[in-house]
Scaffold this active site. Structure first.
Site, PDB file in Angstrom:
ATOM      1  N   GLU A  91     -23.124 -70.390 -22.341  1.00 33.86           N
ATOM      2  CA  GLU A  91     -22.066 -71.353 -22.027  1.00 33.86           C
ATOM      3  C   GLU A  91     -22.040 -71.659 -20.543  1.00 33.86           C
ATOM      4  OE1 GLU A  91     -17.226 -71.979 -22.534  1.00 33.86           O
ATOM      5  OE2 GLU A  91     -18.068 -69.973 -22.571  1.00 33.86           O
ATOM      6  N   GLN A 114     -14.657 -72.777 -30.906  1.00 30.10           N
ATOM      7  CA  GLN A 114     -14.728 -71.462 -30.265  1.00 30.10           C
ATOM      8  C   GLN A 114     -13.345 -70.835 -30.210  1.00 30.10           C
ATOM      9  OE1 GLN A 114     -15.594 -71.502 -26.055  1.00 30.10           O
ATOM     10  NE2 GLN A 114     -16.506 -69.471 -26.110  1.00 30.10           N
ATOM     11  N   GLY A 115     -13.218 -69.613 -30.710  1.00 32.36           N
ATOM     12  CA  GLY A 115     -11.947 -68.898 -30.692  1.00 32.36           C
ATOM     13  C   GLY A 115     -12.009 -67.678 -29.788  1.00 32.36           C
ATOM     14  N   TYR A 116     -11.912 -67.909 -28.496  1.00 31.61           N
ATOM     15  CA  TYR A 116     -11.964 -66.809 -27.525  1.00 31.61           C
ATOM     16  C   TYR A 116     -10.612 -66.611 -26.841  1.00 31.61           C
ATOM     17  CZ  TYR A 116     -16.999 -65.759 -27.519  1.00 31.61           C
ATOM     18  OH  TYR A 116     -18.264 -65.338 -27.839  1.00 31.61           O
ATOM     19  N   SER A 117     -10.213 -67.576 -25.983  1.00 27.50           N
ATOM     20  CA  SER A 117      -9.012 -67.410 -25.171  1.00 27.50           C
ATOM     21  C   SER A 117      -7.751 -67.310 -26.021  1.00 27.50           C
ATOM     22  CB  SER A 117      -8.867 -68.583 -24.199  1.00 27.50           C
ATOM     23  OG  SER A 117      -9.904 -68.581 -23.249  1.00 27.50           O
ATOM     24  N   SER A 164     -13.287 -67.973 -15.041  1.00 27.95           N
ATOM     25  CA  SER A 164     -12.865 -68.617 -13.794  1.00 27.95           C
ATOM     26  C   SER A 164     -13.853 -68.315 -12.674  1.00 27.95           C
ATOM     27  CB  SER A 164     -11.465 -68.140 -13.401  1.00 27.95           C
ATOM     28  OG  SER A 164     -11.501 -66.799 -12.963  1.00 27.95           O
ATOM     29  N   ASN A 165     -13.953 -69.242 -11.715  1.00 30.80           N
ATOM     30  CA  ASN A 165     -14.917 -69.081 -10.630  1.00 30.80           C
ATOM     31  C   ASN A 165     -14.627 -67.854  -9.779  1.00 30.80           C
ATOM     32  OD1 ASN A 165     -16.043 -71.388 -11.620  1.00 30.80           O
ATOM     33  ND2 ASN A 165     -15.953 -72.540  -9.703  1.00 30.80           N
ATOM     34  N   GLU A 166     -13.342 -67.483  -9.651  1.00 35.27           N
ATOM     35  CA  GLU A 166     -13.008 -66.285  -8.888  1.00 35.27           C
ATOM     36  C   GLU A 166     -13.637 -65.046  -9.544  1.00 35.27           C
ATOM     37  OE1 GLU A 166     -10.098 -69.442  -8.016  1.00 35.27           O
ATOM     38  OE2 GLU A 166     -10.905 -68.587  -9.856  1.00 35.27           O
TER      39      GLU A 166
END
Length: 393
Positions: A244, A126-129, A379-381
């Protein structure tokens, strides 16, 4: 909502249980139950066994070569695999990019890419971040410029899980700088063996090189590897991220690890400690609650409703539970959880339980590794904000 399983579903569970336990290599199950290091041949070996049966794409419809199971059957399959000690299916191919190709790819792309995913032969990444573009994914800067019948890709991706094994990578790339950031993103499939692709592993606190940096230096990508329309990749990315985040919840692995935690507490003589028992009980209650939420989602799917709006909630609770059981395992193992000796990890040993039941070899590395669970996949935030906006209104 009906939370009990029908006789037909129970029969299906038994069929899956018997098949998995007869085909899952015992040495692999031993590694999983004791959290020992898994290598590429372990992960891909199990994927190929499932692929031969036609179950690697267990969530796929029959028209694309899957078993056509409903949501409850998929849940039962995942649960039986987890309890038997099967490694998690590496999700990037069968769980993440395949649904995007099915939904937005053309017939030629489906024919070209799906068989290799279904068989387990082709390893996807996967190439996201990117550096500076993680939770704020829309700010990504990797650029794809169209020149004739090719895109020329330049940029960098990071935190690419198991990218050192990747043969293909699905990437979000910027194809336009006009308008809102989300409107200039496209979804490309890139052969990682192409000239100009460089993969550099990153060694983490747990001693593993689980994640990688991936560099693109004038990489040529055929236009036919574009999924859907140019500049519409953000839509496809959201479709993928919902899958995901639901996958990250992984309630079945939490149920298996809860039983391992109980074995640890008994082996260390802490099972009668009321404070430890209280913490384990609270964890078990939360795992049961998460399972009920998952079953509610399955019920919604069976009724034809779209439950993906609460995928972020599943991700939040599932990732927090994973951190809690890794913390409790460290607590009950006490001093035996502290050693972190690379050579001993390679040998699969760092000391035995008093009863000789299993090795303490990876409690500390697992604890370190699970610090990431509340960050990756969004992220959960950020997920709490999304849940507040889309579910609470």
């Amino acid at each position: 909502m009906e939370l009990s399983f029908t006789p037909q579903q129970q029969a299906f569970r038994e069929e899956v249980r018997q098949w998995v336990r007869s085909h899952l290599p015992q040495e692999l199950a031993h590694k999983v139950h004791n959290n020992l290091r898994l290598h590429r041949e372990d992960l891909q070996g199990w994927a190929k066994i499932l692929g031969k049966k036609g179950w690697l794409g267990y969530g796929w419809p029959k028209e694309f070569g899957g078993p056509g199971w409903d949501a409850v059957q998929r849940h039962l399959f995942e649960e039986e695999c987890a309890l038997a000690g099967a490694p998690r299916i590496v999700p990037f191919g069968p769980v993440m990019v395949a649904p995007v190709i099915m939904a937005y790819g053309n017939a030629e792309q489906q024919k070209r890419f799906l068989p290799g995913i279904a068989s387990g032969e082709v390893w996807w990444s996967q190439g996201y971040s990117e550096p500076g573009s993680g939770s704020d994914l829309a700010s990504l800067k990797t650029r794809a410029e169209r020149v004739g019948d090719k895109y020329i890709v330049n940029g960098q991706k990071t935190w690419t899980t198991l990218g050192q094994y990747g043969e293909w990578i699905f990437c979000l790339v910027r194809t336009s700088t006009e308008g809102k950031p989300q409107t200039g993103i496209s979804f490309l499939l890139i052969d990682m063996r192409s000239p100009g692709v460089t993969v550099r592993p990153i060694r983490l606190l747990d001693g593993e090189c689980e994640v990688n940096e991936v560099f693109f230096d004038n990489v040529e990508v055929p236009v036919e590897n574009l999924i859907g329309e140019e500049n519409k990749g953000w839509t496809y990315a959201k479709h993928l991220l919902s899958h995901e985040r639901t996958n990250i919840a992984d309630v079945n692995r939490s149920k298996r690890e809860l039983e391992r935690l109980k074995r640890l507490a008994k082996a260390e003589g802490l099972w009668q400690d009321l404070r430890i028992r209280d913490e384990i009980a609270k964890l078990e209650v939360d795992i049961v609650a998460l399972e009920m939420l998952v079953l509610r989602v399955l019920s919604a799917v069976s009724s034809g409703r779209n439950p993906l709006d609460i995928a972020g909630l599943l991700k939040i609770r599932g990732s927090e539970i994973q951190q809690r059981y890794s913390e409790l395992m460290m607590l009950v193992a006490g001093p035996f959880s502290l050693p972190f000796i690379q050579e001993a990890m390679e040998a699969g040993w760092q000391g035995d339980f008093p009863g000789g039941e299993a090795a303490h070899s990876v409690l500390a590395p697992t604890y370190f590794n699970y610090r990431k669970t509340t960050i990756y996949g969004g992220s959960n935030e950020v997920q709490r904000n999304i849940v507040a906006q889309t579910v609470l209104g």
